[in-house]
Design a protein around this motif. Structure first.
Motif, short mmCIF file in Angstrom:
data_model
loop_
_atom_site.label_atom_id
_atom_site.label_comp_id
_atom_site.label_asym_id
_atom_site.label_seq_id
_atom_site.Cartn_x
_atom_site.Cartn_y
_atom_site.Cartn_z
N ARG A 1 5.06 -13.30 -0.70
CA ARG A 1 4.92 -11.85 -0.67
C ARG A 1 3.50 -11.46 -0.25
NH1 ARG A 1 6.90 -9.79 -6.42
NH2 ARG A 1 6.59 -7.77 -5.39
N PHE A 2 3.39 -10.23 0.26
CA PHE A 2 2.10 -9.72 0.75
C PHE A 2 1.83 -8.36 0.10
CE2 PHE A 2 0.09 -6.78 3.84
CZ PHE A 2 -1.19 -7.34 3.85
N ILE A 3 0.74 -8.28 -0.66
CA ILE A 3 0.28 -7.02 -1.24
C ILE A 3 -1.23 -6.97 -1.03
CG2 ILE A 3 0.04 -5.63 -3.33
CD1 ILE A 3 2.90 -5.82 -2.42
N SER A 4 -1.74 -5.84 -0.53
CA SER A 4 -3.14 -5.79 -0.12
C SER A 4 -3.92 -4.69 -0.83
CB SER A 4 -3.23 -5.63 1.40
OG SER A 4 -4.50 -6.03 1.88
N ASP A 5 -5.09 -4.41 -0.32
CA ASP A 5 -6.14 -3.65 -1.02
C ASP A 5 -5.72 -2.32 -1.64
OD1 ASP A 5 -9.15 -4.89 -0.10
OD2 ASP A 5 -7.41 -5.46 1.08
N PRO A 6 -5.05 -1.41 -0.94
CA PRO A 6 -4.80 -0.10 -1.55
C PRO A 6 -4.01 -0.16 -2.84
CG PRO A 6 -4.33 -0.06 0.81
CD PRO A 6 -4.52 -1.49 0.43
N ASP A 7 -3.22 -1.22 -3.02
CA ASP A 7 -2.35 -1.33 -4.19
C ASP A 7 -2.97 -2.17 -5.29
OD1 ASP A 7 0.49 -0.33 -2.95
OD2 ASP A 7 -0.71 -1.40 -1.49
N VAL A 8 -4.17 -2.69 -5.07
CA VAL A 8 -4.73 -3.69 -5.97
C VAL A 8 -6.12 -3.33 -6.47
CG1 VAL A 8 -5.35 -6.13 -6.20
CG2 VAL A 8 -3.35 -5.48 -4.86
N ARG A 9 -6.95 -2.81 -5.58
CA ARG A 9 -8.36 -2.62 -5.96
C ARG A 9 -8.49 -1.56 -7.05
NH1 ARG A 9 -12.32 -5.23 -3.45
NH2 ARG A 9 -11.85 -6.22 -1.47
N GLY A 10 -9.25 -1.91 -8.06
CA GLY A 10 -9.47 -1.01 -9.18
C GLY A 10 -8.58 -1.36 -10.34
N PRO A 11 -9.12 -1.37 -11.55
CA PRO A 11 -8.33 -1.79 -12.72
C PRO A 11 -7.21 -0.83 -13.08
CG PRO A 11 -10.47 -0.92 -13.37
CD PRO A 11 -10.51 -1.04 -11.89
#
Length: 873
Positions: free
Chosen positions: A579-589
């Motif tokens: 699977r691929f999930i990148s920055d907009p959905d991950v960065r920040g707690p």
């Protein structure tokens, strides 16, 4: 004189042999070719041959010109000529050899750099001249920083790339304008009227204006010094944006650098020293600049030829993991999306597309900065070379190569893809950047910048984990081995960006399927209970990387349906669970995705959190001054302690994201649909309990025998931001680490966006964990233990309670929180006030809650505890 489009229709030209002439800017120029025939009208002679020349001028005189052999010019007039026109003809046309009418004095004696655009250095006037001989032809223009400021916080580093723009030159009388095309809005059609409609609808940008200094060959000579000595990189704005002061460019203290002028067949380069002068500089400038009121950097201006044939577009897919060039195409059919995306990638073709494995027509070659010392340089070469595994899997032989940059090569020369070793005053991020043709998405140059101090942060973490410098230690051999393993991975990671790949933060949950994740060292305890670094970082390219390269770079055989072949690659990834999930959905707690995280490990974040807490306990129990090298200042022991004490910080973030978290993919409508999924309630509750347990005194209290070793900074040293925030002047504050850990965890738990998701998920499922329940558990576990906590041994309990109280107060007045979330938080504070009864400290907490509830206001809340920086590790 008036500009017009038909070429002097009343003039005629008699041609016998020799040179043909035509008007340009009121003068005449020689043209090499000769046309036979006589008495040809000027429009007939020039209209087809010299359409590229657009600035012609009309007079009212009727003049017949004759070319004789050997070349000489005579003019016969049908009516009396005005003196000015007679002067122009005599002066311009009777020059020996038909030379240009307006030449630049001394040009032939100036240092000359021929290439895409010929350059000259005029030492007498301190200026750079350039020949513009092709108007209306697009080329790429960008500005880079060959010399930076050296501060990660300021963010102006050696080798940094600016924004590339497609530009063209336009002649406007005595001026030449450099205009940037607006490629955000296009009409991909052969209909010029449609193209013109879009071009005229949106603004372009004139980036520079040059005065014509003279003429040469087929072009004009312009002075580009005003462009070179300008704030084209917007350095003054950058300094102001990071609160380092108000600075402006001082032209008298700036100059082009004649030693760096270069021009090649496909790119021309010119640099300038720029000095920015200002007052009241910030602390970062003071730390890195000899005179922080005078900041001198270097910028380089690149003029680059674009590929004659743009790279063929490849279909963008959000699950393929690539960057894209996005634009609006106003010529698409009504049943198609106006928003278009082009995959960003290098140009790569097989010599034999029909062969399963073929050498490339031209390989992709990267060059490692020779300024990187050994053994670092070899680690960078090895890590970057891993990508050849992915290209081999895509059917190429030796398509990706890595070499050391030749001594005479320039890292910013667009002919080289480079991996640059960049020094800063503090540790900071590394970057994988590219120069891209915006028309097609083709990567013209990959450029990696690796911060040199990051490897020392890895070594610091390893030293804290193992305390290796005692009599029974390995004296840092395992430490260096781990740091070099991280460098190999980092080199591969940043090169991946320059191949077009985005971060894939789901890879750590898929057995390290990609180097495009942020890896935390994998740590475990050996049979003796000591921390093992043996398998801290993975080696080689992952399964996801190979499929991603196949999607972007496969050269399909003739007759292959490319759309079907690309869809098959995406389907293969799905079948393998990649699977691929990148920055907009991950960065920040506070981001919502529950399966993708930065610096985490393993498919089960709770299990890895438990493992990491065990490793942390063992390492803290073993931690001593043996973590310092012989001769190192004892005050540095605190700096070594920080990354160990906060070792769990990123895995804790992954655990926190289970609470109110959701799971989803970047699904397309025509694909098999996957619903957005809530994290099961049992997992959310377990996550909340694990984080609360991590803040117990047993986890946060340092060993009593360790405290005497934590010296204040020695004379000549000072505490930096890498240390804990102390309330005890220069003495070590034993509660400072606990406050930092509590701020990290509680700050994540009580984020307003997480609170809102907790409210909403109970509306969808009444059995889910809700905000009221979560707040109650946090108050019960972290605030109420202060009841009866009056002795010094309960210092950690009280530190955690006060941090938690402040975060509850902050959530209760957070403008970003909903009224429901604020009301729930105020209700929890009211409940806590009533239950905090036993002991002086508990009553102080209750009194603070009472004061706040009387008039809730953000102005009543002290600032957050300052936590030592974590990323990048």
């Amino acid at each position: 004189m008036k500009r017009f489009t038909r070429l002097i229709p009343k003039w005629t030209l008699a041609v016998n042999s020799g040179a043909i002439i035509h008007p340009l800017d009121g003068h005449y120029r020689a043209v090499d070719n000769a046309l036979p025939g006589t008495n040809k009208t000027l429009p007939g002679l020039l209209g087809k041959q010299f359409q590229a020349y657009r600035n012609y001028y009309r007079t009212d005189a009727l003049v017949r010109l004759t070319v004789n052999s050997p070349p000489s010019l005579t003019a016969t007039r049908d009516q009396p000529m005005r003196p000015v026109f007679a002067f122009l003809i005599c002066f311009s046309l009777l020059l020996p050899g038909l030379a240009a009418a307006k030449a630049v004095a001394g040009l032939d004696k100036m240092p000359h750099y021929p290439g895409l655009f010929d350059l000259w250095w005029d030492a007498d006037k301190g200026r750079v001249l350039m020949e513009v001989d092709n108007f209306d032809k697009d080329f790429l223009y960008l500005v880079t920083l060959p010399n930076g400021i050296g501060s990660n916080d300021i963010g102006l580093d050696r080798g940094q790339l600016g924004t590339e723009r497609v530009v063209y030159f336009l002649r406007a009388g005595p001026k030449v304008l450099m205009i940037a095309r607006n490629l955000e809005y296009r009409a991909n059609t052969r209909n010029p009227a449609e193209q013109r409609a879009v071009e005229q609808a949106f603004a372009q940008s004139v980036l520079a204006s040059f005065t014509v200094e003279g003429e040469r060959n087929r072009g004009v000579i312009v002075d580009i010094t005003p462009l070179l000595v300008s704030d084209a990189y917007q350095i003054s704005a950058r300094l102001q944006s990071v609160n380092e002061g108000r600075f402006s460019l001082n032209a008298s203290l700036s100059s082009p650098d004649p030693t760096t002028l270069k021009s090649f067949e496909r790119n021309s380069l010119a640099e300038a020293w720029l000095t920015y002068v200002g007052e009241q500089p910030g602390s970062e400038l003071e730390s890195v600049v000899p005179d922080p009121t005078h900041v001198t950097v270097k910028t380089r201006h690149h003029f680059v030829a674009l590929p004659e044939e743009p790279l063929a577009a490849r279909a963008y897919h959000p699950q393929a993991g690539y960057f894209s060039v996005a634009y609006r195409d106003y010529a698409v059919a009504l049943d198609q999306a106006i928003e278009q995306r082009l995959l960003v990638r290098h140009r790569l073709q097989k010599k034999e597309p029909s062969a399963a494995v073929s050498e490339p027509v031209a390989p992709i070659v990267y060059y490692v900065d020779a300024g990187a010392p050994e053994p670092i340089r070899s680690a960078l070469v090895e890590g970057a070379s891993w990508w050849n595994q992915a290209f081999a899997a895509a059917g190429y032989k030796n398509a990706f190569q890595v070499k050391v940059l030749p001594a005479d090569a320039d890292p910013l020369d667009l002919r080289y893809n480079t991996i640059q070793w960049v020094h800063r005053s503090t540790r900071g991020w590394s970057y994988g950047s590219s120069i891209v043709d915006p028309r097609s998405g083709e990567i013209l140059k990959g450029h990696v910048s690796l911060g040199s101090l990051r490897v020392r942060q890895d070594m610091l973490i390893a030293e804290a984990l193992t305390s290796p410098f005692g009599a029974d230690g390995d004296q840092g051999q395992a430490v260096q081995a781990m740091a070099l393993a991280r460098l190999r991975q980092l080199s591969a990671h940043e090169v991946g960006h320059t191949l077009g790949l985005a971060h894939n933060f789901f890879a750590s949950a898929n057995n390290d399927a990609s180097v495009m994740d942020y890896p935390h060292p994998k740590l475990s305890l050996d049979s003796s209970g000591q921390v093992s670094l043996a398998n801290a970082y993975a080696t080689g390219i992952g399964a996801w990387d190979k499929l991603a390269i196949a999607y972007g770079y496969s050269d399909f055989a003739s007759g292959t349906d490319e759309a079907e072949a690309l869809a098959a690659i995406i389907n293969k990834a799905d079948a393998q669970g990649l699977r691929f999930i990148s920055d907009p959905d991950v960065r920040g707690p506070a981001t919502a995705h529950a399966g993708a995280h930065l610096w985490d490990n393993g498919p089960d974040v709770l299990a890895e959190f438990d493992n990491l807490m065990q490793v942390r306990r063992a390492a803290l129990a073993h931690f001593s001054d043996n973590a310092l090298r012989p001769g190192q200042a004892m005050g540095d022991l605190e700096l070594t302690l920080v990354p160990l004490y906060l070792l769990h910080r990123y895995q804790a973030e992954a655990v926190a994201k289970l609470i109110g978290g959701v799971d989803y993919d970047y699904a397309l409508h025509d694909a098999e649909q996957t619903a957005v999924r809530q994290v099961p309630v049992a997992q959310q509750k377990a996550a909340l309990a694990a984080l609360i347990a991590s803040l117990r005194p047993s986890e946060l209290t340092l060993r009593s025998e360790l405290l005497p070793l934590l010296h204040p900074p020695a004379y000549g040293y000072s505490r930096t931001r890498e240390a804990f925030q102390h309330l005890t002047a220069n003495a070590f504050d034993s509660a400072a680490p606990a406050r930092a850990a509590a701020q990290l965890v509680v700050g994540m738990l009580l984020d307003s966006r997480r609170a809102e998701r907790l409210l909403q998920q109970t509306q969808l499922n009444s059995n889910q964990l809700g905000l009221f329940e979560a707040l109650h558990e946090i108050g019960l576990g972290l605030v109420l233990p202060a009841n009866g906590a009056d002795s010094g041994s309960d210092q950690i309990t009280l530190a955690v309670a006060w941090v938690t109280l402040r975060e509850l107060q902050r959530l209760a007045v957070d403008p970003a929180a909903s009224d429901s979330a604020k009301a729930a938080t105020l209700a929890e504070l009211t409940r806590l006030q009533k239950q905090l009864k036993r002991g002086d400290q508990a009553q102080m907490l209750a009194a603070e809650i009472k004061r706040f509830l009387a008039a809730p206001s953000a102005g009543m809340i002290p600032g957050k505890v300052v936590v030592p920086p974590g990323s990048p590790i």
